[in-house]
Enzyme design. Structure first.
Site, PDB file in Angstrom:
ATOM      1  N   GLY A   1       0.834  -1.202   0.000  1.00 55.15           N
ATOM      2  CA  GLY A   1       0.000   0.000   0.000  1.00 55.15           C
ATOM      3  C   GLY A   1       0.867   1.249   0.000  1.00 55.15           C
ATOM      4  O   GLY A   1       2.074   1.176  -0.236  1.00 55.15           O
TER       5      GLY A   1
ATOM      6  N   GLN B   1     -21.120 -21.387 -17.880  1.00 55.21           N
ATOM      7  CA  GLN B   1     -20.424 -20.117 -18.088  1.00 55.21           C
ATOM      8  C   GLN B   1     -21.379 -18.934 -18.167  1.00 55.21           C
ATOM      9  O   GLN B   1     -21.027 -17.811 -17.858  1.00 55.21           O
ATOM     10  CB  GLN B   1     -19.606 -20.171 -19.390  1.00 55.21           C
ATOM     11  CG  GLN B   1     -18.506 -21.192 -19.346  1.00 55.21           C
ATOM     12  CD  GLN B   1     -17.994 -21.540 -20.740  1.00 55.21           C
ATOM     13  OE1 GLN B   1     -17.185 -20.834 -21.288  1.00 55.21           O
ATOM     14  NE2 GLN B   1     -18.476 -22.625 -21.309  1.00 55.21           N
TER      15      GLN B   1
ATOM     16  N   ILE C   1      -6.910  -4.019  -0.887  1.00 51.79           N
ATOM     17  CA  ILE C   1      -8.312  -4.291  -1.224  1.00 51.79           C
ATOM     18  C   ILE C   1      -9.139  -3.004  -1.243  1.00 51.79           C
ATOM     19  O   ILE C   1     -10.233  -2.976  -1.775  1.00 51.79           O
ATOM     20  CB  ILE C   1      -8.960  -5.308  -0.254  1.00 51.79           C
ATOM     21  CG1 ILE C   1      -9.038  -4.745   1.159  1.00 51.79           C
ATOM     22  CG2 ILE C   1      -8.239  -6.632  -0.286  1.00 51.79           C
ATOM     23  CD1 ILE C   1     -10.040  -5.481   2.014  1.00 51.79           C
ATOM     24  N   ASP C   2      -8.602  -1.929  -0.676  1.00 51.55           N
ATOM     25  CA  ASP C   2      -9.397  -0.700  -0.546  1.00 51.55           C
ATOM     26  C   ASP C   2      -9.577   0.079  -1.848  1.00 51.55           C
ATOM     27  O   ASP C   2     -10.408   0.966  -1.920  1.00 51.55           O
ATOM     28  CB  ASP C   2      -8.722   0.246   0.466  1.00 51.55           C
ATOM     29  CG  ASP C   2      -8.759  -0.316   1.882  1.00 51.55           C
ATOM     30  OD1 ASP C   2      -9.473  -1.302   2.089  1.00 51.55           O
ATOM     31  OD2 ASP C   2      -8.070   0.238   2.760  1.00 51.55           O
TER      32      ASP C   2
END
Ligand code: ADP
Length: 746
Positions: A106, A654, A153-154
């Site tokens: 990060g 799919q 993930i942010d």
């Protein structure tokens, strides 16, 4: 010349997709003749040295694509914040003659990397003075190349549209909210869901957009009013009155009020319980959001960014600033690392200074637009039409095979149209419904809950209208006074719209604006790099292939997996990239006997070399003669006792399932723009018709007259397919081992 030596480390919070990046960095580096090292446990491993710095081989990153987290470990490390710590780190790198570093982390980790690079000459001087390295070593490694990748993930980094891990986190969150919605609806309950995001409301905002949750609290844009609790309760009550059975409030970790006071889930629950007079439950999703199998998107993002990081390492000179590898408009780009970090910090500063306008401005246009769209879609009822406004009659339909995300697009279009005061009509079963006059008015609640449902609730059909149908369609348009038409679908939609447009002079009824929204798992439509549904299909394939691979753990086996796509190889190539397939067969490239022979040799060599599993992905129409049956039989025969072969035709699994968060978000964004287009054009003397899509620069709208120019009619795909450029990368990563030759420059 000495071999280039580069190292990779993961630092700070882990994120799904980091492993794909590690694999790509290691294999690309080795392929280009470098020595590649992994530093275990982040900066701590760099300081500890010893066995924490390990030389990587081609096979040390096999079988990790589908795994969450980071296989080389990550940590937070206070010692790296000190000068002494960084001097020790430099010494450890030089023991292995490493002077290029790829850091995935990060903004904290990347700031640390930048500082390390700035100090490098000073650190080397000190090491020489202390007699820990000699001058020759210092001269040979006079500068440190630093390349950053954002694993977070942010999705909180300025400069990149997506960070590695954010899409997977959205998968986890939407799965949870979808599950909560169904139980909430059964009991007419209210839930509060807290999601991650200290300074960034991306996850909360997009999760709300993707699931149809009712209220959201994000750090960048707190509620305008002081008594926001009353407004929230009133909105939820109005929703119930309108017929909603479930109420969900999503709050970001860093949510706050206008004055900067943090808003926690307990406070929201209390306000709701008091206001609604019912029990309210809170779910704090926590670290579940960070864990688990990476989505197909994150695997491919990690892979492409990892590849680009090695390119940047090879290009680095003492003069180049540290680079950040970014995704912009569906392309991998480079940007000055510190500029991105500083602008990211500026958002946090703006939030802390309660300058929310600035915070939203820094987040960028599509974030702000998404927030605006969300506020419309989640209303309990639409705004009443304004007095004297023209109330248009706009129709929405699905065409062609169902694609996950079609319902999401219909919901968004209907609600936005209604909120702007227009009448929204739904056509049943695509062009068949238009021919038969099966049209119904859709109200606000008729599309409730459609954001998250797969399939095509309005119905769809594969018929493309031709001569004799046109008369009936024109009559339906006249009878229902349709003034604009949104066609959500694949090839059928585009062909049909073009046919109608082309016959405007014969049928004046066709003088209405029409717009096609790309929705097809095949991703074979012009004017859009990604069509709605393709991401879900990719995830379905990756999910299935992961399981198929696991099933083979006990014996030497090669799988031939056939995937959809008609004559477009997008799904085959991208699923091959996401699952680590050895070979991908595409119609675009064809298949020759010589290819099969070469591939067979490679597979045999692989199994001889100790491989236990082979994976081949074949587009359903890659070649009419060399079918999946044929390939499986050929490989089985030639594999002899070395391995056996199984074929799997994935078929309609799919196409099914609930749409992925990415497909829901794209469907919503595109539908919102389509409705605007219809409204803008409905009253024009010569209304335009068009198709919308995601171009390299964002959403684009192209005149329908461009359609025939942009397509390869015979093979029903666009003439230019951007993703074919990724073919060489897939080729490198799926080799049996490195070629050890420098990169080819274009
Ligand atoms: P993230 O990278 O996810 O933002 P952190 O901010 O916790 O996570 O940073 C991870 C690690 O990066 C820290 O534990 C520290 O080792 C290093 N780091 C962070 N900021 C700095 C800094 N300003 N100087 C040196 N190292 C730093």
């Amino acid at each position: 010349m000495a071999k280039k030596r580069l190292a990779i480390l993961t630092s700070g919070g882990d994120a799904p997709g980091m492993n794909a990046a590690i694999r790509a960095v290691v294999r690309t580096g080795l392929d280009w003749g470098a020595e590649v090292y992994a530093i275990y446990e982040g900066y701590q491993g760099l300081i500890d040295g010893g066995s924490q710095i390990r030389k990587m081989t081609w096979d040390s990153v096999g079988g990790i694509l589908h795994r969450g987290g980071t296989v080389i470990g990550t940590a937070r490390c206070e010692a790296f914040r000190t000068h002494e710590g960084r001097r020790q780190a430099a010494h450890n790198l030089l023991k292995h003659q490493i002077d290029s570093l790829v850091v995935i982390g990060g903004d904290g980790s990347l700031t640390g990397a930048n500082l390390f690079r700035q100090e490098w000459p000073m650190l080397l001087r000190e090491l020489v003075e202390r007699g820990e390295i000699d001058q020759k070593t210092a001269d040979r490694h006079a500068f440190l190349a630093v390349v950053g990748l954002v694993g977070s993930i942010d999705n909180d980094m300025h400069g990149t549209d997506m960070t590695i891990g954010a899409d997977t986190a959205l998968h986890r969150i939407t799965e949870a909210i979808d599950a909560l919605s169904s139980t909430a609806a059964s009991h007419q309950r209210t839930f509060v869901v807290k999601v991650m995001g200290r300074h960034c409301g991306y996850l909360a905002l997009m999760a709300c957009l993707a699931t149809g949750a009712e209220w959201v609290l994000i750090p960048e844009c707190p509620p305008e009013m002081d008594n926001w609790q009353e407004k929230m309760v009133a909105d939820l009550k109005a929703g119930r009155k309108a017929g909603r059975r479930e109420s969900i409030v999503v709050i970001a970790e860093g949510a706050r009020d206008r004055h900067g006071n943090p808003i926690g889930s307990t406070e929201v629950v209390k306000a709701l319980e008091e206001g609604l007079g019912e029990e309210v439950r809170a779910t704090v999703l926590g670290h579940v959001q960070r864990g688990g199998m990476p989505s197909a998107f994150d695997r491919n993002l990690g892979t492409l960014m990892g590849y680009a990081a090695v390119e940047a390492v090879f290009d680095a000179t003492p003069e180049t600033e540290p680079q950040l590898i970014c995704l912009r408009g569906n392309r991998i780009k480079r940007a000055p690392l510190m500029e991105c970090v500083e602008r990211t910090r500026a958002v946090a500063d703006a939030i802390n200074a309660q300058d929310y306008e600035r915070a939203m401005e820094l987040r960028g246009g599509s974030f702000t637009q998404a927030f605006r769209t969300l506020r419309t879609l989640n209303r309990s009822l639409p705004h009443a039409p304004t007095a004297g406004q023209t109330r248009l009659r706009l129709a929405v339909m699905n065409c062609g095979a169902p694609a996950p995300g079609m319902n999401t697009a219909v919901r968004a279009a209907v609600r936005i149209g209604l909120d702007k005061g227009h009448t929204m009509l739904g056509v049943t079963n695509g062009f068949q419904g238009l021919i038969d006059g099966e049209i119904r008015e859709l109200d606000w609640m008729s599309v409730n809950g459609w954001a998250s449902v797969g399939g095509a609730e309005l119905g769809t059909s594969r018929i493309t209208p031709t001569g004799r149908h046109l008369y009936s369609i024109a009559r339906t348009i006249e009878k229902h006074e349709i003034q604009g038409l949104l066609l959500i679908g694949g090839w059928t939609a585009y062909k049909g719209a073009y046919e109608m447009y082309h016959h405007r002079d014969d049928y004046p009824a066709f003088n209405i604006p029409m717009i096609c929204l790309p929705a097809s798992i095949n991703n074979n439509l012009p004017g859009s790099e990604l069509s709605v549904g393709a991401d879900t299909a990719l995830n379905n394939i990756a999910w299935a292939v992961d399981r198929i691979k696991q099933s083979a753990i006990a014996q030497e086996r090669c799988f031939v997996v056939e995937v959809m796509g008609r004559r477009c190889g997008y799904l085959a190539l991208m699923s091959g990239l996401a699952t680590g397939a050895e070979r991908v067969y595409l119609h675009e490239e064809g298949v020759t006997l010589r290819d099969l022979q070469e591939d067979l040799n490679q597979i045999v060599a692989g199994f001889k070399h100790g491989k236990r599993l082979g994976l081949i992905i074949r587009n359903e129409n890659a070649n009419p003669v060399y079918t999946s049956d044929f390939m499986a039989a050929l490989f089985e025969e030639e594999g002899g006792a070395l391995f056996d072969v199984r074929q799997t035709i994935l078929g309609h699994l799919q196409q099914g399932g609930d749409p992925s968060p990415f497909d829901r978000i794209q469907a919503t964004r595109l539908a919102a723009r389509c409705v605007e287009f219809l409204i803008e054009n409905a009253l024009a003397h010569v209304p335009a018709s068009a198709f919308i899509g995601l171009g390299a620069g964002g959403i684009q709208i192209l005149s329908i007259e461009e359609f025939p120019k942009m397509i390869d009619e015979t093979h029903q795909r666009p003439k230019n397919q951007w993703w074919l450029d990724l073919r060489p990368i897939a080729g490198i990563l799926s080799q049996l081992g490195p070629r050890s030759r420098p990169p080819e420059k274009n």
